[in-house]
Design a protein around this motif. Structure first.
Motif, PDB file in Angstrom:
ATOM      1  N   LYS A   1       7.422  -2.431   2.960  1.00 28.04           N
ATOM      2  CA  LYS A   1       6.045  -2.806   2.801  1.00 28.04           C
ATOM      3  C   LYS A   1       5.751  -2.870   1.347  1.00 28.04           C
ATOM      4  O   LYS A   1       5.295  -4.109   0.836  1.00 28.04           O
ATOM      5  N   ILE A   2       6.109  -1.785   0.665  1.00 32.03           N
ATOM      6  CA  ILE A   2       5.665  -1.830  -0.700  1.00 32.03           C
ATOM      7  C   ILE A   2       6.426  -2.813  -1.667  1.00 32.03           C
ATOM      8  O   ILE A   2       5.975  -3.586  -2.410  1.00 32.03           O
ATOM      9  N   ILE A   3       7.713  -2.788  -1.350  1.00 37.75           N
ATOM     10  CA  ILE A   3       8.556  -3.705  -1.963  1.00 37.75           C
ATOM     11  C   ILE A   3       8.318  -5.229  -1.760  1.00 37.75           C
ATOM     12  O   ILE A   3       8.212  -5.830  -2.698  1.00 37.75           O
ATOM     13  N   ARG A   4       7.954  -5.292  -0.688  1.00 29.44           N
ATOM     14  CA  ARG A   4       7.616  -6.902  -0.417  1.00 29.44           C
ATOM     15  C   ARG A   4       6.241  -7.362  -1.078  1.00 29.44           C
ATOM     16  O   ARG A   4       6.149  -8.325  -1.523  1.00 29.44           O
ATOM     17  N   TYR A   5       5.363  -6.227  -1.054  1.00 29.25           N
ATOM     18  CA  TYR A   5       4.070  -6.640  -1.864  1.00 29.25           C
ATOM     19  C   TYR A   5       4.502  -6.635  -3.163  1.00 29.25           C
ATOM     20  O   TYR A   5       3.569  -7.406  -3.722  1.00 29.25           O
ATOM     21  N   LEU A   6       5.128  -5.770  -3.838  1.00 28.64           N
ATOM     22  CA  LEU A   6       5.556  -5.755  -5.241  1.00 28.64           C
ATOM     23  C   LEU A   6       6.055  -7.288  -5.747  1.00 28.64           C
ATOM     24  O   LEU A   6       5.771  -8.017  -6.623  1.00 28.64           O
ATOM     25  N   GLU A   7       7.084  -7.731  -4.836  1.00 28.72           N
ATOM     26  CA  GLU A   7       7.803  -8.739  -5.079  1.00 28.72           C
ATOM     27  C   GLU A   7       7.085 -10.189  -4.825  1.00 28.72           C
ATOM     28  O   GLU A   7       7.141 -10.893  -5.582  1.00 28.72           O
ATOM     29  N   ASP A   8       6.013  -9.945  -3.949  1.00 28.91           N
ATOM     30  CA  ASP A   8       5.209 -11.191  -3.577  1.00 28.91           C
ATOM     31  C   ASP A   8       4.154 -11.178  -4.998  1.00 28.91           C
ATOM     32  O   ASP A   8       3.469 -12.142  -4.967  1.00 28.91           O
ATOM     33  N   ASN A   9       3.777 -10.149  -5.680  1.00 29.88           N
ATOM     34  CA  ASN A   9       3.086 -10.120  -6.706  1.00 29.88           C
ATOM     35  C   ASN A   9       3.905 -10.340  -8.237  1.00 29.88           C
ATOM     36  O   ASN A   9       3.363  -9.651  -9.043  1.00 29.88           O
ATOM     37  N   GLY A  10       5.272 -10.534  -8.185  1.00 35.71           N
ATOM     38  CA  GLY A  10       5.930 -10.873  -9.463  1.00 35.71           C
ATOM     39  C   GLY A  10       6.701  -9.663  -9.926  1.00 35.71           C
ATOM     40  O   GLY A  10       6.807  -9.750 -11.129  1.00 35.71           O
ATOM     41  N   ILE A  11       6.569  -8.555  -9.250  1.00 37.10           N
ATOM     42  CA  ILE A  11       7.109  -7.212  -9.763  1.00 37.10           C
ATOM     43  C   ILE A  11       8.664  -7.105  -8.936  1.00 37.10           C
ATOM     44  O   ILE A  11       8.662  -7.130  -7.885  1.00 37.10           O
TER      45      ILE A  11
ATOM     46  N   THR B   1      -1.073  -3.349  -9.343  1.00 36.57           N
ATOM     47  CA  THR B   1      -0.279  -3.554  -8.081  1.00 36.57           C
ATOM     48  C   THR B   1       0.493  -2.374  -7.367  1.00 36.57           C
ATOM     49  O   THR B   1       0.225  -2.505  -6.099  1.00 36.57           O
ATOM     50  N   LEU B   2       0.861  -1.384  -7.953  1.00 36.19           N
ATOM     51  CA  LEU B   2       1.244  -0.057  -7.319  1.00 36.19           C
ATOM     52  C   LEU B   2       0.125   0.405  -6.702  1.00 36.19           C
ATOM     53  O   LEU B   2       0.247   1.033  -5.301  1.00 36.19           O
ATOM     54  N   GLU B   3      -1.163   0.587  -7.236  1.00 37.68           N
ATOM     55  CA  GLU B   3      -2.446   0.846  -6.580  1.00 37.68           C
ATOM     56  C   GLU B   3      -2.692   0.605  -5.381  1.00 37.68           C
ATOM     57  O   GLU B   3      -2.966   0.896  -4.138  1.00 37.68           O
ATOM     58  N   LYS B   4      -2.421  -0.988  -5.420  1.00 34.24           N
ATOM     59  CA  LYS B   4      -3.023  -1.660  -4.145  1.00 34.24           C
ATOM     60  C   LYS B   4      -1.863  -1.637  -3.153  1.00 34.24           C
ATOM     61  O   LYS B   4      -2.220  -1.516  -1.751  1.00 34.24           O
ATOM     62  N   ALA B   5      -0.568  -1.482  -3.444  1.00 35.93           N
ATOM     63  CA  ALA B   5       0.450  -1.314  -2.564  1.00 35.93           C
ATOM     64  C   ALA B   5       0.412  -0.137  -1.928  1.00 35.93           C
ATOM     65  O   ALA B   5       0.687   0.282  -0.748  1.00 35.93           O
TER      66      ALA B   5
END
Length: 88
Positions: free
Chosen positions: A10-20, A79-83
């Motif tokens: 979930k975290i990886i997908r969120y980071l990737e979706d946000n350009g990280i 982004t990490l905080e939101k993830a």
């Protein structure tokens, strides 16, 4: 899959979706690599080290380079905080 793997995904997908960009650890459980099995089999096998197995299922790498700027770093932190809110 265990909960840690699902949370990591979930975290990886969120980071990737946000350009990280992210990457998996290079070896997973290092003790399961053929060279390690041959050299250190007297200490046990990778299944004997459950903490290492759990860590290898729950970690990932975030790239960083020498030219990272303040705005990029702020974006990463925010982004990490939101993830982190995706983890129950």
């Amino acid at each position: 899959s265990n909960t840690r793997e699902l949370d990591r995904n979930k975290i990886i997908r969120y980071l990737e979706d946000n350009g990280i960009e992210t990457r998996p650890p290079l070896t997973g459980n290092f003790l399961s690599q053929p060279a390690m099995i041959k050299k250190f089999s007297t200490y046990g096998n990778s299944d004997d080290f459950q903490n290492v197995n759990e860590i290898s299922k729950s970690v990932f790498l975030v790239g960083c380079h020498q030219d990272i700027n303040t705005n990029q770093l702020k974006h990463l932190v925010q982004t990490l905080e939101k993830a982190s809110l995706l983890i129950k």
